[in-house]
Design an enzyme around this catalytic site. Structure first.
Site, PDB file in Angstrom:
ATOM      1  N   GLY A  16       1.096 -12.040  -7.372  1.00 16.38           N
ATOM      2  CA  GLY A  16       2.120 -11.513  -8.265  1.00 16.38           C
ATOM      3  C   GLY A  16       3.465 -12.041  -7.809  1.00 16.38           C
ATOM      4  N   ALA A  19       9.660 -11.381  -9.361  1.00 12.35           N
ATOM      5  CA  ALA A  19      10.885 -11.224  -8.573  1.00 12.35           C
ATOM      6  C   ALA A  19      10.576 -10.703  -7.168  1.00 12.35           C
ATOM      7  CB  ALA A  19      11.833 -10.276  -9.298  1.00 12.35           C
ATOM      8  N   GLY A  21       7.593 -10.444  -5.420  1.00  7.27           N
ATOM      9  CA  GLY A  21       6.740 -11.336  -4.632  1.00  7.27           C
ATOM     10  C   GLY A  21       7.462 -12.620  -4.255  1.00  7.27           C
ATOM     11  N   LYS A 193      11.392   8.290  -3.967  1.00  9.21           N
ATOM     12  CA  LYS A 193      11.861   7.260  -4.898  1.00  9.21           C
ATOM     13  C   LYS A 193      11.695   7.738  -6.343  1.00  9.21           C
ATOM     14  CE  LYS A 193      11.900   2.310  -5.754  1.00  9.21           C
ATOM     15  NZ  LYS A 193      11.204   1.025  -5.663  1.00  9.21           N
ATOM     16  N   ASN A 197      13.672   7.555  -9.920  1.00  8.64           N
ATOM     17  CA  ASN A 197      13.106   6.740 -10.996  1.00  8.64           C
ATOM     18  C   ASN A 197      12.662   7.545 -12.216  1.00  8.64           C
ATOM     19  OD1 ASN A 197      13.472   4.296  -9.746  1.00  8.64           O
ATOM     20  ND2 ASN A 197      11.390   4.112  -8.980  1.00  8.64           N
TER      21      ASN A 197
END
Lengths: 314, 314
Positions: A16, A19, A21, A193, A197
């Site tokens: 993957g 951005a 990875g 987090k 989110n």
């Protein structure tokens, strides 16, 4: 190899290479690590031009990147960095096996809840560690990643205290110039987090493509943000992850200085890309409901987002 | 004149001659009643061509309509039909006074909650009666109203049992071919209508411009619809308006046969017109919160809609 430890110069595979990875794998490669990327759309461009990482004025070009079209071309690796979008998790069932030896560690840097469980269920819980990226990254072109602001990479074991290998992985990132730290309780970190989110990524979409600043400036949405945060903290508590309610004020204060910031889910939504609805809202909601936590607002947000981001939606 | 009664041939004034005002006022005029319309944009067209009411194949043209540019040109009337959009209620402060004599009755046919209270606060509670239109009307051009399906006009007194005048008003509508009925408790009727309007009008907008059929076919939104209905019934009960919980199943059954029906608020929203957010969601939410009713979902829906329909919204 002892699966609790890591060889001195581990072989990394990145599955993957968007951005996240591209950035973390790229930094490791830049600092001389043996990194192999699974690439799809960007394969030709990266083979030709390498990877480019931009941070403000600093531009780093990484040449001679090991870019592969299949994980069978990469073969058994010591650390597999899983940075696929969670909506493509089922692809991992075929992508991961060629990368495994007995001691392979799977490090998921994916969003939300349920990714460690997914990997543990298919490839063994003892392999799984996870990381949370508090950073803003954007893939701006084939093999080109932009990095805004600083942020920490928090790494921990799945359902275990840190092992020697966990510290070793953190150290490799630190040696590559990345602010990384070890966390004792990975899943508590994931819930922390989510406190941010769940409301901001969700309301930015559900209230009509608006920014963090717009949400906080609207009296009703500001209250709703705090109420959603309280629900997430309440659910986390039920699941054994203690987060103090004072965390809400901290998060609001932190967000007030962000200005017209667009959460990553809104960027995906506005660009017509899939939104990680299940890992950010669906799985937390399911876990909360299973424990009898009161998550009325989270449920409503999840149901709305599921429809808004479906193919049937606009 | 006794304000509890009505003269045999009352003078009607219609304020707000959109679809609702044009249709009900038009029917009364068609059947020989003395009806005077306040018109704005449609004034010239209606003076020239009259009013046109279409119901299926039937087209009725009403000539020689009394269309006026100001309520001072209409003067004191016996029944004022208030059919203005609730978002323009403040305009009524200037529009109504020229229409009043001691016995003038104000009949609001507007949506949601708070309109009777608004009129009562400014012009005296003893004047106020209200009606609920269960009908689908659309203004399709200047002075042209389309009418789909049948529907009842339910009329009752504000905070009082029916008076002789209430029965008289109902009779005038019945004599004009309109299915009208007297209701004992007007505000309970308004809450019954909200049981449907709150979820369907609201979710049709918040879930991305979708129809009643779309909402019911989506598992999450279907559950949310029922939960919102239960909240509205719970709030009504706190305010003294008993609606049985079995009403939820009735409303769902009724809605399942509607097919891809667009609630009126969605039609307004999609056309870029103002949505009656305060009378359908804001005022019910405020009244519920004042009584300590649990209306978490209604609150969230209200906050989202307020933002989605604001000028700041998309």
């Amino acid at each position: 190899m002892n699966p609790r430890d890591l060889p001195p110069n581990p072989k990394f595979a990145v599955v993957g290479a968007g951005a996240i990875g591209g950035y973390y794998g790229g930094r490791l490669a830049q600092h001389g690590r043996d990194v192999h990327f699974l690439m799809r759309g960007d394969l030709a461009a990266v083979r030709k031009n390498g990877l480019t990482l931009r941070s403000g004025d600093e531009v780093v070009r990484i040449e001679n990147v090991n870019a592969h079209a299949a994980t069978s071309d990469i073969g058994p690796s010591d650390v597999v960095i899983v940075a696929l979008k969670t909506t493509s998790n089922l692809d991992l069932e075929k992508l991961i096996p060629p990368l495994l030896h007995d001691g392979t560690v799977l490090l998921t840097l994916q969003n939300g809840l349920g990714n460690e469980e997914f990997l543990a269920g298919r490839f063994g819980a003892e392999r799984v560690i996870g990381g949370l990226c508090f950073v803003c990254l954007n893939r701006v072109g084939p093999g080109v990643v932009e990095h805004y602001g600083h942020g920490t990479l928090s790494i921990g074991e799945f359902e275990r205290a840190p092992l020697p290998r966990t510290r070793a992985v953190v150290r490799k990132f630190q040696q590559a110039g990345i602010e990384a730290r070890l966390v004792e309780d990975l899943i508590t970190e994931r819930w922390r987090k989510l406190v941010w989110n769940v409301p901001f990524n969700g309301l930015s979409i559900a209230a009509g493509s608006i920014t963090v600043a717009d949400i906080l400036a609207d009296e009703g949405l500001h209250k709703l943000t705090r109420d959603l945060m309280a629900e997430v903290i309440g659910a986390a508590a039920r699941l054994g992850h203690a987060i103090p309610m004072s965390f809400i004020d901290e998060q609001i204060q932190r967000s007030l200085v962000m200005g017209p910031y667009k959460p990553s889910s809104l960027i995906d939504y506005d660009a017509g890309r899939t939104v990680e609805v299940e890992s950010i809202w669906g799985e937390p909601w399911r876990q909360a409901v299973r424990e009898g936590a009161e998550v009325t607002r989270l449920e409503m947000l999840y149901f709305l987002l599921k429809r808004l981001t479906s193919d049937a939606g606009s």
